[in-house]
Design an enzyme around this catalytic site. Structure first.
Site, PDB file in Angstrom:
ATOM      1  N   SER A  40      39.465  46.462  42.630  1.00  0.00           N
ATOM      2  CA  SER A  40      39.913  45.448  43.598  1.00  0.00           C
ATOM      3  C   SER A  40      41.434  45.408  43.654  1.00  0.00           C
ATOM      4  O   SER A  40      42.122  46.032  42.847  1.00  0.00           O
ATOM      5  CB  SER A  40      39.377  44.062  43.200  1.00  0.00           C
ATOM      6  N   SER A  42      43.429  42.766  43.143  1.00  0.00           N
ATOM      7  CA  SER A  42      43.975  41.546  42.546  1.00  0.00           C
ATOM      8  C   SER A  42      45.242  41.773  41.729  1.00  0.00           C
ATOM      9  O   SER A  42      45.953  40.818  41.421  1.00  0.00           O
ATOM     10  CB  SER A  42      42.918  40.873  41.657  1.00  0.00           C
ATOM     11  N   LYS A 119      43.835  41.579  34.116  1.00  0.00           N
ATOM     12  CA  LYS A 119      44.812  40.634  34.643  1.00  0.00           C
ATOM     13  C   LYS A 119      46.052  40.668  33.756  1.00  0.00           C
ATOM     14  O   LYS A 119      46.097  41.325  32.715  1.00  0.00           O
ATOM     15  CB  LYS A 119      44.252  39.202  34.650  1.00  0.00           C
ATOM     16  N   SER A 226      43.356  36.765  43.871  1.00  0.00           N
ATOM     17  CA  SER A 226      42.939  36.996  42.493  1.00  0.00           C
ATOM     18  C   SER A 226      42.081  35.858  41.982  1.00  0.00           C
ATOM     19  O   SER A 226      42.453  34.680  42.080  1.00  0.00           O
ATOM     20  CB  SER A 226      44.178  37.144  41.589  1.00  0.00           C
TER      21      SER A 226
END
Length: 278
Positions: A40, A42, A119, A226
């Site tokens: 993705s 994010s 992250k 996100s």
């Protein structure tokens, strides 16, 4: 008769070789490095959809989350890491544990779903974290932000899922230039990285999060795209992540595929080979 015996022995040796190879690969993945593919956007621009990297598991030591979770839906295979390494689960501890640093890009196991996430670590145990007007505040102080132009990409389907990027200059037609506002964010301790903003939304205005001891607070660099610690686990967010759920630190991109599959080598991004992650 000798030929059949020889053939039988050859087959057995082949099976042994495959088993040994799988065992070695399993041990290597559990103890040292785990491959991870970015699905993705994010973490743009730090990480792009299709980036392929290895996660350094030695950085933070080992817990049950260090064992691989094996999911092959088509074959009905769903073996959770806790099934393999549940014997070391508990008390939020690690073996040969090392402390992560603020600003690290970390792969961790979601506390509820068990899915692997990647992250940036922004909140340490005991911190008070808040986002006000799109600006991250840590322990009551706004982080340093410096304008850095825009992040530009083509408005087109990205990755296997084929999602379109969101743009600050929309509406943008397919094939057009899609832009996001880019800033350089400097966290307490001096770690700097690029973050992206698209528009004003609810996650730009939060209450104060009190990070519990033994837990961490994560955010994506593509702030408006996100799912991270700003959203509670009960609302399908990430929430606070326990120390034992950390899998490892992402240090370097090995290669990157801009197409629908990382096997399509003609779509590999040559400028991202062995690129350091900051």
């Amino acid at each position: 008769m000798a030929t059949k015996t020889t053939a039988g022995n050859s087959f057995v040796e082949t099976i042994k070789t495959i088993v040994y190879a799988l065992l070695i690969a399993g041990v290597f993945r559990t103890l040292f490095f785990q491959p991870f593919w970015i699905p993705s956007g994010s973490m743009k621009q730090t990480l792009l959809i299709g980036d392929f990297l290895f996660v350094n598991k030695m950085a933070y030591g080992y817990s049950y989350a260090s064992c691989p979770t094996i999911r092959i839906p088509r074959l009905g295979v769903n073996i959770d890491a806790k099934t393999i390494c549940g014997f070391i689960d508990g008390d939020n501890t690690r073996v040969l544990g090392g402390e992560p640093e603020r600003g690290d890009v970390v792969v961790f196991r979601h506390p509820v779903t068990g899915i692997d996430f990647i992250k940036r670590l922004v909140g340490m145990p005991g911190d008070k974290v808040q986002v006000k007007g799109g600006v991250l505040h840590i322990n009551g102080k706004a982080v340093q932000l410096t304008a850095d132009g825009t992040f530009d990409e083509v408005k087109e389907p990205q990755g296997p899922i084929g999602n379109y990027p969101r743009c600050i200059n929309g509406p943008v037609g397919e094939g057009g230039l899609c832009q996001k506002e880019r800033q350089i964010e400097t966290l307490p301790g001096g770690s700097s990285h690029a973050i992206l903003n698209i528009r004003n939304q609810s996650t730009d205005h939060t209450g104060i999060y009190h990070v519990p001891e033994g837990h961490y607070f994560f955010m994506g660099d593509n702030r408006d795209n996100s799912t991270d610690s700003r959203v509670d686990q009960s609302l399908n967010g990430v929430g606070y992540v326990p120390y034992e759920n950390l899998i490892g630190r992402a240090d370097r991109i090995m290669f990157s595929a801009a197409g629908r599959s990382m096997l399509f080598f003609w779509d590999w991004r040559s400028d991202r080979y062995f690129k350091a992650i900051e």
